[in-house]
Design an enzyme around this catalytic site. Structure first.
Site, PDB file in Angstrom:
ATOM      1  N   ARG A  83      11.285 -29.939 -18.746  1.00 56.19           N
ATOM      2  CA  ARG A  83      12.232 -29.566 -20.032  1.00 56.19           C
ATOM      3  C   ARG A  83      11.508 -29.129 -21.149  1.00 56.19           C
ATOM      4  O   ARG A  83      10.155 -29.740 -21.155  1.00 56.19           O
ATOM      5  CB  ARG A  83      12.987 -30.907 -19.792  1.00 56.19           C
ATOM      6  CG  ARG A  83      13.255 -31.389 -21.279  1.00 56.19           C
ATOM      7  CD  ARG A  83      14.204 -32.698 -21.308  1.00 56.19           C
ATOM      8  NE  ARG A  83      14.298 -33.355 -22.187  1.00 56.19           N
ATOM      9  CZ  ARG A  83      15.580 -32.811 -23.049  1.00 56.19           C
ATOM     10  NH1 ARG A  83      16.595 -32.898 -21.931  1.00 56.19           N
ATOM     11  NH2 ARG A  83      16.716 -33.574 -24.293  1.00 56.19           N
ATOM     12  N   HIS A  84      11.819 -29.025 -22.757  1.00 63.26           N
ATOM     13  CA  HIS A  84      11.531 -28.617 -23.671  1.00 63.26           C
ATOM     14  C   HIS A  84      10.270 -30.061 -24.213  1.00 63.26           C
ATOM     15  O   HIS A  84      11.199 -31.151 -23.683  1.00 63.26           O
ATOM     16  CB  HIS A  84      12.221 -28.409 -24.501  1.00 63.26           C
ATOM     17  CG  HIS A  84      13.244 -29.004 -24.767  1.00 63.26           C
ATOM     18  ND1 HIS A  84      12.948 -30.910 -25.587  1.00 63.26           N
ATOM     19  CD2 HIS A  84      14.890 -29.623 -24.942  1.00 63.26           C
ATOM     20  CE1 HIS A  84      14.270 -30.987 -25.513  1.00 63.26           C
ATOM     21  NE2 HIS A  84      14.774 -30.283 -25.305  1.00 63.26           N
ATOM     22  N   GLY A  85       9.457 -30.239 -25.118  1.00 65.25           N
ATOM     23  CA  GLY A  85       8.883 -30.645 -25.777  1.00 65.25           C
ATOM     24  C   GLY A  85       9.266 -31.786 -26.382  1.00 65.25           C
ATOM     25  O   GLY A  85      10.627 -32.029 -26.504  1.00 65.25           O
TER      26      GLY A  85
END
Ligand SMILES: *[C@@H]1O[C@H](CO)[C@@H](O)[C@H](O)[C@H]1NC(C)=O
Ligand SMILES: *[C@@H]1O[C@H](CO)[C@@H](O)[C@H](O)[C@H]1NC(C)=O
Length: 338
Positions: A83-85
């Protein structure tokens, strides 16, 4: 109004990213499971219920070697879904936060009669979110991904070695969402890969749910698909949480209760702050956010509703939002899908 898309049945998410990476390792018989985060220090006790807003650092296990966790296996291929940060709230939630903040400033009681956390919100907390932040990756989010890349690299030095990279063995794919593209870039920085591999935007894969007829017709544009969510918003669990709010605000809709919960989680994730907003929620309350992600435990029918359509895709959107995936291809030693 169009109903919000049903997003998710898992409220676990970021906390399980590492587990998912392991699940995706294409190394025979390698499988392990990591437990949810155990948090300590000046972290609100409700943080274990932050789901996708859980901080990366709270689930990292220093020194964990993902490779050696699979004893007896020799990794030949790495596939990861990431997942994105850490990022800012999206504009929809920033507007809710703004509304809630105005309500508390203008309507909640002031002075010594008010509870200390309320005074703290009124006197010290600043509404600092602006609409242009709209879901963008924060600097710390870049670090999340760089660090993740470095940890993966140290677990799989052979696979991700420079030779492997030079041989074009890594594929990085991302959705076109800016926070995902930024995450992909940061991840490559972490691999010390400023040149060589390109980030490929591939929405047909990474946002495949958008083209999934079953999802679009059955959920996204279906006015009744989220009726259980609406029932939940007016159900007994949430009523109890709203009752607590009613001691200082005459009327609060479910969306604003959720906004308060988000403020708590974002301030911890972005600023490492124990926000006074966190003190509106007991540990029991925190199990009942208004996000549909939790609804599945209350309304199990939502799960088949989502997973029966294009399971892979909907799982992608709902369970751990793989805007950031490492993916395999039969010829590459390691490939990355973002
Ligand atoms: C992790 O394990 C792999 C395989 O046993 C090894 O090659 C690598 O050096 C280890 N990494 C660290 C940081 O210990
Ligand atoms: C819309 O959602 C309802 C409730 O989940 C479901 O029964 C119905 O089949 C859906 N409609 C379509 C066109 O998929």
């Amino acid at each position: 109004p169009t109903p919000a898309p049903v997003r998710c049945m898992c409220w676990t998410l970021r906390s399980y990213i590492l587990s998912y990476i392991i699940l995706f390792l294409s190394c025979t018989y390698c499988h392990t499971y990591l437990s949810p985060p155990s948090l300590s220090g000046s972290v609100p006790d409700i943080a274990v219920h932050f789901g996708t807003k859980t901080r990366y650092e709270d689930v990292v296990r220093p020194g964990l070697n993902l490779s050696s966790a699979a004893a007896g296996c020799s990794p030949v291929h790495l596939t990861a879904v990431i997942r994105h940060g850490t990022r800012f709230p999206t504009v929809k939630n920033i507007r809710r936060i703004e509304r809630l903040s105005r309500l508390v400033q203008s309507q909640a009681p002031r002075g010594h009669g008010a509870p200390s956390w309320l005074r703290e919100i009124q006197e010290q907390w600043q509404q600092w979110y602006t609409e242009d932040m709209d879901g963008r990756l924060v600097e710390k989010g870049r670090a999340d991904l760089r660090n993740l890349a470095m940890r993966l690299f140290s677990s799989f030095p052979g696979l991700l070695s420079e030779a492997g990279l030079r041989g074009g063995g890594i594929t990085v794919k991302t959705s076109s969402k800016h926070r995902c593209v930024s995450s992909a870039e940061a991840f490559q920085e972490g691999l010390h890969q400023t040149t060589g591999t390109q980030t490929v935007v591939d929405d047909s894969l990474m946002r495949s749910f958008e083209r999934c007829r079953g999802y679009v017709e059955g959920v996204e544009t279906n006015a009744t698909a989220t009726e259980e969510v609406d029932r939940f918003k007016h159900g007994p669990e949430l009523r109890q949480v709203r009752a607590r709010f009613s001691t200082f605000l005459s009327f609060v809709v479910a969306d604003l209760v959720e906004a308060a919960f988000f403020i708590c989680s974002y301030e911890l994730a972005i600023k490492s702050l124990y926000s006074p907003w966190c003190r509106l929620f007991t540990k029991e309350d925190a199990k009942v956010p208004t996000d549909p992600s939790l609804v599945s435990s209350v309304s199990p029918r939502l799960v088949p509703l989502q997973s029966s359509f294009c399971p892979r895709f909907v799982l992608g959107k709902s369970c751990f939002s793989p805007r950031f995936v490492f993916v395999s291809s039969s010829v590459s030693p390691a490939s990355v899908l973002v």
